[in-house]
Design a protein around this motif. Structure first.
Motif, PDB file in Angstrom:
ATOM      1  N   ARG A 100       0.807  -1.237   0.039  1.00 36.02           N
ATOM      2  CA  ARG A 100       0.043   0.059  -0.071  1.00 36.02           C
ATOM      3  C   ARG A 100       0.822   1.218  -0.004  1.00 36.02           C
ATOM      4  O   ARG A 100       0.530   2.549  -0.642  1.00 36.02           O
ATOM      5  CB  ARG A 100      -0.866   0.127   1.193  1.00 36.02           C
ATOM      6  N   LYS A 101       2.043   1.252   0.747  1.00 39.71           N
ATOM      7  CA  LYS A 101       2.864   2.528   0.698  1.00 39.71           C
ATOM      8  C   LYS A 101       3.485   2.540  -0.779  1.00 39.71           C
ATOM      9  O   LYS A 101       3.749   3.708  -1.221  1.00 39.71           O
ATOM     10  CB  LYS A 101       4.016   2.062   1.748  1.00 39.71           C
ATOM     11  N   ALA A 102       3.674   1.475  -1.468  1.00 42.84           N
ATOM     12  CA  ALA A 102       4.275   1.709  -2.795  1.00 42.84           C
ATOM     13  C   ALA A 102       3.170   2.058  -3.610  1.00 42.84           C
ATOM     14  O   ALA A 102       3.512   3.064  -4.325  1.00 42.84           O
ATOM     15  CB  ALA A 102       4.578   0.451  -3.304  1.00 42.84           C
ATOM     16  N   ILE A 103       2.043   1.816  -3.543  1.00 49.39           N
ATOM     17  CA  ILE A 103       1.002   2.462  -4.307  1.00 49.39           C
ATOM     18  C   ILE A 103       0.551   3.924  -4.084  1.00 49.39           C
ATOM     19  O   ILE A 103       0.388   4.620  -4.961  1.00 49.39           O
ATOM     20  CB  ILE A 103      -0.429   1.350  -4.164  1.00 49.39           C
ATOM     21  N   GLU A 104       0.516   4.163  -2.832  1.00 50.18           N
ATOM     22  CA  GLU A 104       0.233   5.314  -2.301  1.00 50.18           C
ATOM     23  C   GLU A 104       1.530   6.526  -2.750  1.00 50.18           C
ATOM     24  O   GLU A 104       1.137   7.643  -3.145  1.00 50.18           O
ATOM     25  CB  GLU A 104       0.067   5.712  -0.802  1.00 50.18           C
ATOM     26  N   ALA A 105       2.396   5.973  -2.903  1.00 47.41           N
ATOM     27  CA  ALA A 105       3.826   6.869  -3.252  1.00 47.41           C
ATOM     28  C   ALA A 105       3.404   7.116  -4.709  1.00 47.41           C
ATOM     29  O   ALA A 105       3.824   8.190  -5.262  1.00 47.41           O
ATOM     30  CB  ALA A 105       4.862   6.074  -3.315  1.00 47.41           C
ATOM     31  N   LEU A 106       3.049   6.193  -5.903  1.00 50.10           N
ATOM     32  CA  LEU A 106       2.870   6.582  -6.808  1.00 50.10           C
ATOM     33  C   LEU A 106       1.495   7.352  -7.206  1.00 50.10           C
ATOM     34  O   LEU A 106       1.661   8.376  -8.043  1.00 50.10           O
ATOM     35  CB  LEU A 106       2.306   5.121  -7.669  1.00 50.10           C
ATOM     36  N   LEU A 107       0.645   7.450  -6.241  1.00 51.92           N
ATOM     37  CA  LEU A 107      -0.486   8.446  -6.407  1.00 51.92           C
ATOM     38  C   LEU A 107      -0.003   9.565  -5.798  1.00 51.92           C
ATOM     39  O   LEU A 107      -0.426  10.980  -6.545  1.00 51.92           O
ATOM     40  CB  LEU A 107      -1.810   7.872  -5.670  1.00 51.92           C
ATOM     41  N   SER A 108       0.874   9.878  -4.952  1.00 49.17           N
ATOM     42  CA  SER A 108       1.402  11.094  -4.475  1.00 49.17           C
ATOM     43  C   SER A 108       2.041  11.856  -5.666  1.00 49.17           C
ATOM     44  O   SER A 108       2.298  13.084  -5.331  1.00 49.17           O
ATOM     45  CB  SER A 108       2.111  10.904  -3.163  1.00 49.17           C
ATOM     46  N   HIS A 109       2.759  10.950  -6.479  1.00 40.71           N
ATOM     47  CA  HIS A 109       3.458  11.649  -7.592  1.00 40.71           C
ATOM     48  C   HIS A 109       2.638  12.014  -8.680  1.00 40.71           C
ATOM     49  O   HIS A 109       3.342  12.169  -9.882  1.00 40.71           O
ATOM     50  CB  HIS A 109       4.663  10.800  -7.875  1.00 40.71           C
ATOM     51  N   ARG A 110       1.427  12.202  -8.584  1.00 40.25           N
ATOM     52  CA  ARG A 110       0.308  12.514  -9.548  1.00 40.25           C
ATOM     53  C   ARG A 110       0.224  11.622 -10.677  1.00 40.25           C
ATOM     54  O   ARG A 110      -0.025  12.196 -11.881  1.00 40.25           O
ATOM     55  CB  ARG A 110       0.400  14.151  -9.791  1.00 40.25           C
ATOM     56  N   CYS A 111       0.336  10.308 -10.604  1.00 35.16           N
ATOM     57  CA  CYS A 111       0.359   9.411 -11.752  1.00 35.16           C
ATOM     58  C   CYS A 111      -1.229   9.319 -12.150  1.00 35.16           C
ATOM     59  O   CYS A 111      -2.131   9.072 -11.066  1.00 35.16           O
ATOM     60  CB  CYS A 111       0.983   8.178 -11.338  1.00 35.16           C
ATOM     61  N   GLU A 112      -1.560   9.683 -13.223  1.00 33.52           N
ATOM     62  CA  GLU A 112      -3.125   9.301 -13.445  1.00 33.52           C
ATOM     63  C   GLU A 112      -3.503   8.076 -13.972  1.00 33.52           C
ATOM     64  O   GLU A 112      -4.728   7.963 -14.016  1.00 33.52           O
ATOM     65  CB  GLU A 112      -3.167  10.570 -14.534  1.00 33.52           C
ATOM     66  N   GLY A 113      -2.678   7.213 -14.228  1.00 34.67           N
ATOM     67  CA  GLY A 113      -2.813   5.935 -14.367  1.00 34.67           C
ATOM     68  C   GLY A 113      -2.000   4.872 -13.594  1.00 34.67           C
ATOM     69  O   GLY A 113      -0.809   5.197 -13.826  1.00 34.67           O
ATOM     70  N   LEU A 114      -2.593   3.783 -13.092  1.00 32.97           N
ATOM     71  CA  LEU A 114      -1.543   2.920 -12.451  1.00 32.97           C
ATOM     72  C   LEU A 114      -1.747   1.578 -13.304  1.00 32.97           C
ATOM     73  O   LEU A 114      -3.125   0.912 -13.298  1.00 32.97           O
ATOM     74  CB  LEU A 114      -1.843   2.856 -10.997  1.00 32.97           C
ATOM     75  N   ILE A 115      -0.747   0.806 -13.061  1.00 37.69           N
ATOM     76  CA  ILE A 115      -0.669  -0.427 -13.575  1.00 37.69           C
ATOM     77  C   ILE A 115      -0.097  -1.566 -12.586  1.00 37.69           C
ATOM     78  O   ILE A 115       1.176  -1.371 -12.042  1.00 37.69           O
ATOM     79  CB  ILE A 115       0.072  -0.834 -14.939  1.00 37.69           C
TER      80      ILE A 115
END
Length: 343
Positions: A100-115
Motif C-alpha cells: 500500500r505504501k508503494a501504491i500511495e507513493a505513485l498516487l502522491s506523484h500524480r500518476c494519472e494511471g496505475l498498472i
C-alpha cells in the motif's frame, strides 16, 4: 525560466513564449534567450508543464522486485508508454516494503494511471485506488461491488487452463501421485490451487490430490522438497506455483541424488529465462508477458484518453512448454516403495 529571463534581459513571459515556439519575439531576441538557456543548461520541467494543463501523462507501475516474470513485462510497458507519449514511474513492493505504501507513493506523484502487477491488497482497497486514478491490474480480477463501483481494467492469463494442461500432460505420461506446491495466500496462487484440485478430480485422482503450502520463491520449493525427502515415498511429479519454486524443488532433489525426471518429474509456471537454460530445461507453462504488458498499457491509455469508456478485461491463453524435467515415471516411482534417503 526566471534565471534564463534574467540572463537574457527579457521577461519570463517572453521566455515562455519562445520555449513554446509561439510568435511574439524577434529572431534576435529568440536567439539570445536560447543562448542563455544553453549557458545555464536549462531543461524544461515537463511535469510542471503538463500539470499546468491538468495532465501529468505519467503512469505508475507497481512490481515485486523479486519476480523475474514481472521484470520481463516492465521493458514492454516502458516501450509502449513512450510510443503513446507517457512517462513511467516505477514503485516496488517486497518483503521489506508494504504494498500500500508503494501504491500511495505513485498516487502522491500524480500518476494519472496505475498498472499493478499481481497486487496482494484486498479488493476494497484496490477499488478505492480506482476511484483516484485509472487502474489496470495484471494477474487477477477485482469483482465490482455495485453499480457505482469504479471501473477497473484487468489483464490476466487463463491460469486454470495452464494448470489443467500441466496435469493432463503428467497423467498422460502415467503419473498419479502429483503434488502441487502452491504460491501461498495470493489471488493468483488461489486460482492455480483450485485448478489443480479440479484437474485431479477430473482424472479421478482425488485420493492422490495433495497441496503443499509454499511461496513464489526458491526457498519455498526447496522446503517442500526437503519435506518429500523425509517421507517414506516420493511423489512421482511436482507441479510448482511458479518457475522459481520449481527450481528450488529441482535443486534440493538433485542434491539428494534424486533423478529428474527419472524419479520425479517437475513442472513450473511462467517460462522464465532460467527455465530455458540447457542445464535446467524446465517443463513449464508459458505466459505471454509481452502481450499482457501491451494490453495493460493499451487499456490504461484508452481510458485516460476517453473517460467515458468502462473497464476492459482480457484473458490470454497460456501454453504448456514440454522440456526434459517431465517424463514417464519409473516402476519404483509409480509403485509404492520408492527408496528415499536424506542428503
Amino acid at each position: 525560466m526566471a534565471d534564463v529571463a534574467a540572463r537574457a534581459g527579457v521577461s519570463r513571459t517572453l521566455v515562455s513564449l519562445i520555449f513554446s515556439d509561439k510568435p511574439g519575439a524577434s529572431q534576435e531576441t529568440r536567439d539570445r534567450v536560447l543562448a542563455a538557456a544553453d549557458e545555464l543548461s536549462y531543461q524544461p520541467d515537463r511535469a510542471a508543464q503538463l500539470l499546468a494543463r491538468g495532465r501529468s501523462r505519467t503512469l505508475g507501475v507497481l512490481t515485486d522486485v523479486k519476480q523475474t516474470f514481472q521484470a520481463e513485462m516492465l521493458g514492454t510497458v516502458y516501450d509502449a508508454a513512450e510510443t503513446a507519449g507517457y512517462d513511467v514511474l516505477l514503485s516496488a513492493s517486497g518483503p521489506t516494503r508494504d504494498e500500500r505504501k508503494a501504491i500511495e507513493a505513485l498516487l502522491s506523484h500524480r500518476c494519472e494511471g496505475l498498472i499493478l502487477f499481481d497486487p496482494l491488497s484486498g479488493s476494497e482497497y484496490l477499488r478505492s485506488v480506482a476511484a483516484r486514478a485509472v487502474l489496470t491490474i495484471v494477474g487477477r480480477k477485482i469483482p465490482a461491488s455495485g453499480a457505482d463501483s469504479p471501473p477497473i481494467n484487468t489483464v490476466r492469463s487463463a491460469d486454470s487452463r495452464g494448470i489443467r494442461a500441466s496435469v493432463d500432460h503428467l497423467v498422460d505420461l502415467g503419473h498419479s501421485r502429483i503434488v502441487h506446491v502452491d504460491g501461498g495466500d495470493h489471488a493468483v496462487s488461489n486460482a492455480r490451487r483450485r485448478a489443480y484440485v479440479a484437474a485431479m478430480r477430473r482424472h479421478g485422482l482425488d485420493a492422490f490430490t495433495r497441496v503443499v503450502t509454499g511461496a513464489h520463491d526458491e526457498e519455498a520449493g526447496a522446503a517442500a522438497a526437503r519435506s518429500f525427502l523425509s517421507e517414506p515415498q516420493l511423489p512421482t511429479a511436482v507441479m510448482a506455483g511458479n518457475d522459481r519454486s520449481a527450481l528450488g524443488v529441482m535443486d534440493e532433489l538433485t542434491r539428494a541424488g534424486v533423478s529428474i525426471p527419472g524419479d520425479v518429474s517437475i513442472v513450473g509456471y511462467d517460462d522464465s529465462p532460467l527455465s530455458r537454460l540447457a542445464r535446467i530445461d524446465l517443463t513449464t507453462v508459458r505466459q505471454d508477458g509481452e502481450q499482457l504488458a501491451r494490453r495493460a498499457l493499451e487499456f490504461t491509455v484508452t481510458r485516460l484518453d476517453d473517460e467515458r469508456t468502462g473497464g476492459f478485461e482480457c484473458v490470454i491463453e497460456p501454453e504448456l512448454v514440454v522440456r526434459s524435467t517431465s517424463g514417464t515415471p519409473t516402476s519404483a516411482g509409480s509403485g509404492g516403495t520408492a527408496d528415499v534417503r536424506n542428503p
